[in-house]
Design a protein around this motif. Structure first.
Motif, mmCIF file in Angstrom:
data_model
loop_
_atom_site.group_PDB
_atom_site.id
_atom_site.type_symbol
_atom_site.label_atom_id
_atom_site.label_comp_id
_atom_site.label_asym_id
_atom_site.label_seq_id
_atom_site.Cartn_x
_atom_site.Cartn_y
_atom_site.Cartn_z
ATOM 1 N N SER A 166 -2.016 17.330 0.236
ATOM 2 C CA SER A 166 -0.689 17.088 0.822
ATOM 3 C C SER A 166 0.773 18.294 0.691
ATOM 4 N N SER A 194 -1.777 5.268 6.658
ATOM 5 C CA SER A 194 -1.019 5.190 5.531
ATOM 6 C C SER A 194 0.460 6.132 5.446
ATOM 7 N N ALA A 198 3.847 5.332 4.442
ATOM 8 C CA ALA A 198 3.579 6.129 3.708
ATOM 9 C C ALA A 198 5.545 5.707 3.589
ATOM 10 N N LYS A 208 3.234 1.734 -4.522
ATOM 11 C CA LYS A 208 2.204 2.285 -4.895
ATOM 12 C C LYS A 208 1.177 2.078 -4.701
ATOM 13 N N ASP A 209 0.491 1.836 -3.774
ATOM 14 C CA ASP A 209 -0.692 0.944 -3.067
ATOM 15 C C ASP A 209 -1.430 2.014 -2.310
ATOM 16 N N ILE A 210 -0.060 2.809 -2.065
ATOM 17 C CA ILE A 210 -0.421 4.178 -0.642
ATOM 18 C C ILE A 210 -1.067 5.357 -1.288
ATOM 19 N N THR A 211 -2.024 5.847 -1.045
ATOM 20 C CA THR A 211 -2.232 7.282 -1.115
ATOM 21 C C THR A 211 -1.655 8.202 -0.411
ATOM 22 N N PRO A 213 0.470 11.124 0.624
ATOM 23 C CA PRO A 213 1.054 12.024 -0.556
ATOM 24 C C PRO A 213 2.457 11.400 0.127
#
Length: 324
Positions: A166, A194, A198, A208-211, A213
């Motif tokens: 990240s 993602s 994002a 909130k469900d997206i990993t 960073p």
């Protein structure tokens, strides 16, 4: 086509890199064979024929056999080493019998010994770029900095980068390291979205469900860090792999890719890579195949640039839901 951040730093890397995870056969402890080396030569030839001069390794790929194959290729092709860019990675210790898992290790001792192993297997005195492979929760940034300083001072590594990190992790490492981190290799493709989601999901419930960073893409762009995409061909999902049991959005997107390829007189592989390369972040795909035909099928990717409509049509089709 957009200029790579690597090129802006004076590193003459090709627009696409060849990932070497498939070199060397199986992930076992069997020695490399003449057939493994022959296959490696064919993949290198195919890559060079379409202008690829950058090759991406890791010390764990086929348990070191990928680098051993490349080392044999160097022995058989004097002069090749100085014509290409070699990138490798360290930091993952593969599970052995009795272990419960792979583990990550950014200790100074492991980094230094890993690089010595890489150089020995490749049969070269230096690697152009070393990436720290996956974030180690026990990482001490001062210890990492000390190891990297030693590798640079001894001429074993010319440049450094990271993989799967990240913006915050890169910033922390950079605060202790004199040498800039110039690469971040991430999982990005038309099937792995993602990194795009994002950005468009800020201030919305799905965020909130997206990993992926927040801020990583933006930080790399602002700091001239090369974004590399591993898995950019999505394991062939959109370029000929069987779609049995795949969801409707994947099936529809594969059909869309095929139609665009036919319209533009190119291959589905070129369309899939061009989708990544059209993004203004100047993403460098790392194609992970040893198949010469599949490598050759990527040749047009850096000659294409999709229209905004084509890019969005593919994105929305693959994600399977409309944009807000």
């Amino acid at each position: 086509m957009r200029t790579l951040p690597l090129n802006k730093r004076g590193i003459p890397a090709s627009r696409i890199a060849l990932g070497c995870m498939g070199f060397g056969g199986g992930w076992d402890h069997e020695p490399i064979t003449a057939e493994n080396v022959k296959q490696g030569h064919a993949a290198v030839d195919a890559a060079l024929s379409i202008g690829i001069n950058m090759f991406d390794h890791a010390d764990i790929y086929t348990r070191g056999k990928a680098e051993k194959v490349f080392g044999q290729i160097f022995k058989e092709r004097p002069g090749l080493r100085e014509e290409i860019i070699i990138q490798s990675k360290c930091g993952i210790k593969l599970m052995e019998p009795g272990d419960s898992s792979n583990v990550f290790d950014f200790s100074s001792q492991h980094i230094l010994s890993s690089v010595d192993g890489i150089l020995s297997r490749l049969g070269t005195e230096y690697i152009d770029i070393l990436l720290l492979h996956r974030p180690d929760p026990l990482m001490d940034p001062e210890e990492v900095a000390s190891a990297l300083h030693q590798l640079k001072a001894t001429g074993k590594v010319r440049h450094f980068g990271v993989s799967n990190m990240s913006a915050a992790q890169i910033k922390m490492l950079q605060a202790y390291c004199d040498e800039p981190f110039i690469v971040n290799q991430l999982h990005m493709s038309l099937a792995k979205l993602s990194w795009v989601d994002a950005g468009i999901s800020v201030n919305r419930e799905p965020w909130k469900d997206i990993t992926f960073p927040e801020g990583t893409l933006e930080h790399c762009r602002m700091e001239n860090i090369q974004l590399q995409a591993w898995g950019p061909l999505a394991q062939g999902l959109f370029s000929g792999r069987s779609l049995e049991d795949q969801p409707e959005n994947i099936v529809q997107t594969a059909a869309m890719v095929k139609q665009l390829a036919d319209e533009k007189g190119t291959t589905p592989e070129a369309i899939v890579l061009s989708w990544l390369m059209t993004h203004p972040a100047a993403i460098q795909p790392v194609i992970g195949t040893v198949n010469p035909q599949r490598i050759a099928a990527c040749a047009d990717a850096d000659k294409l640039e999709l229209t905004r409509k084509e890019w969005y049509d593919l994105y929305v089709s693959s994600r399977g839901t409309r944009l807000p």
